[in-house]
Write a protein that holds these residues in place. Structure first.
Motif, short mmCIF file in Angstrom:
data_model
loop_
_atom_site.label_atom_id
_atom_site.label_comp_id
_atom_site.label_asym_id
_atom_site.label_seq_id
_atom_site.Cartn_x
_atom_site.Cartn_y
_atom_site.Cartn_z
N ARG A 50 -5.19 0.62 8.37
CA ARG A 50 -4.59 -0.27 9.36
C ARG A 50 -3.06 -0.22 9.29
O ARG A 50 -2.39 -0.53 10.26
CB ARG A 50 -5.09 -1.69 9.13
CG ARG A 50 -6.61 -1.81 9.24
CD ARG A 50 -7.09 -3.24 9.09
NE ARG A 50 -8.54 -3.28 9.20
CZ ARG A 50 -9.38 -3.33 8.18
NH1 ARG A 50 -8.90 -3.35 6.96
NH2 ARG A 50 -10.69 -3.35 8.37
N VAL A 51 -2.54 0.16 8.14
CA VAL A 51 -1.09 0.34 8.00
C VAL A 51 -0.69 1.78 8.27
O VAL A 51 0.41 2.05 8.77
CB VAL A 51 -0.65 -0.08 6.58
CG1 VAL A 51 0.84 0.15 6.37
CG2 VAL A 51 -1.01 -1.53 6.33
N GLY A 87 0.72 2.98 2.74
CA GLY A 87 -0.50 2.30 3.14
C GLY A 87 -1.34 1.88 1.95
O GLY A 87 -1.88 0.76 1.90
N SER A 101 0.14 -1.02 0.13
CA SER A 101 0.09 -2.28 0.87
C SER A 101 -1.18 -3.07 0.58
O SER A 101 -1.26 -4.26 0.87
CB SER A 101 0.20 -2.02 2.38
OG SER A 101 -0.98 -1.39 2.88
#
Length: 396
Positions: free
Chosen positions: A320-321, A287, A290
């Motif tokens: 969000r990931v 995450g 990203s």
């Protein structure tokens, strides 16, 4: 127009329906549902017939009968005179206890290790990667057995219990610590603690809005922590500041008083936490990576400290990931808690096995703990999906 030509233009309504995709999809779904229903009907009917032919009782009436077996530890009151329903409820609460604590600890430790794996400090990266590659590649069942053997065989017996601090005892029977004696104040102190947490959450939201509006940073973490500590402390003072302790002491062949953390619970919690932490750490690492590196460079050019960059810029975007795969790890930890039967912790599966052995009603017993695990998983998924929607980007 000739009769032949008129006939060729006639449209067969049956063929029209057969070539309609929507109609065919509905028909296929009805056929599949009907097939599954008939298969289930056959299996249930066949099972009931076999149970009846062998004179095995069916139904859930056994839940009202006396259990007549002991359970080594429970969150709620229980005795062998309690019924099977109460025994199963003890198993459910024990499962929820180890799963909830394990999720919290694994999330905290996994986040820290995930951040360490992307740190610029080579020592932190080495420790994080080594931890992940070690504990992730050992089956969780072996880890549970290993930790249980270490605790049960590596610690002294109760007569030679270690006591690093007065009132604290560590032996192969578990860890015994002093607890506060019963007093009405502690209920209100707990309520004050919850109020303090709510106040800290409100303060955090206010400080973030203030940061967006003015650019001024408010130390909401330290102030929020002060609120969480101060509110219950003031409640404790109002109710007379009780300080009486319930101390553990050896009586006969065991300790009496205080609070106990059993070897089975400790080994299960340790194994599940250390194992699940490795996967959460990888989720956190992916995450963080990203998030475009330009975000970090822009924040650095503005003079923000690395801790502020990670907490205010990188992690909010990485969430969000992180959240969707994180849900899977929470579910895995909860379901892996069923391995507790291997080390003697009285979770839902262990209590259900004892119940099925005594009553002979295996179908009902399996149906109960399957339904419980399904319900827990659905509730966790529902909460995480709700949180994921809250953290998703809002399109304008």
């Amino acid at each position: 127009m000739s009769p032949k030509h008129s006939k060729s233009n006639d449209v067969n309504p049956i063929l029209t329906l057969l070539y309609d995709k929507t109609f065919r999809s509905v028909v296929y779904q009805i056929l599949v549902f009907g097939g599954v229903f008939l298969l289930g009907w056959y299996l249930v009917g066949n099972t009931m017939a076999n149970l009846e032919s062998q004179n095995i009782a069916t139904g859930f009436g056994f839940l009202e009968r006396e259990a007549a077996f002991g359970i080594s530890e429970s969150v709620i009151a229980y005795s062998p005179e309690s019924n099977y329903g109460r025994a199963l409820l003890v198993g459910i609460t024990n499962t929820l206890k180890v799963a909830s604590i394990g999720i919290v600890l694994a999330t905290i430790l996994g986040t820290l290790i995930g951040i360490a794996t992307v740190s610029k400090n080579w020592l932190l990266r080495f420790i994080g990667v080594t931890y992940i590659e070690t504990f992730r590649n050992i089956p969780v069942l072996l880890q549970l057995i290993f930790w249980y053997a270490i605790i049960n065989r590596g610690l002294p017996n109760i007569r030679s219990a270690l006591s690093p601090i007065e009132g604290v005892y560590l032996s192969n029977r578990g860890l015994y610590i002093p607890v506060m004696a019963d007093h009405p104040a502690w209920t209100w102190v707990g309520a004050g603690f919850i109020v303090g947490i709510i106040g800290a959450i409100i303060l955090r939201k206010w400080s973030l809005k203030r940061l967006e509006a003015t650019g001024h940073i408010f130390p909401h973490l330290s102030v929020g922590l002060g609120i969480v500590v101060a509110v219950p402390f003031l409640v404790w003072l109002v109710f007379g500041a009780p300080t009486e302790l319930n101390m553990p002491a050896i009586q006969g062949f065991n300790f009496q008083g205080g609070a106990r953390m059993s070897p089975e619970f400790t080994a299960l919690l340790l194994g599940l936490t250390l194992y699940t932490t490795t996967y959460i750490a990888e989720v956190v690492r992916s995450g963080i990576q990203s998030v475009p590196h330009g975000q970090t460079e822009a924040a650095t050019s503005l003079g923000l400290r690395s801790t502020w960059i990670m907490r205010l810029i990188v992690l909010p975007q990485a969430l969000r990931v992180i959240i969707p795969p994180l849900t899977n790890q929470y579910l895995n930890l909860t379901k892996n808690s069923s391995l507790a039967v291997a080390i003697g912790y009285p979770d839902l599966v262990s209590v259900s096995n004892t119940t099925m052995n005594q009553t002979g009603q295996a179908v009902e017993g399996v149906a109960i703990f399957m339904t419980v695990y399904l319900s827990i998983s659905l509730l966790v998924s529902f909460f995480m999906n709700w949180y994921n929607k809250r953290m998703s980007l809002v399109e304008r």
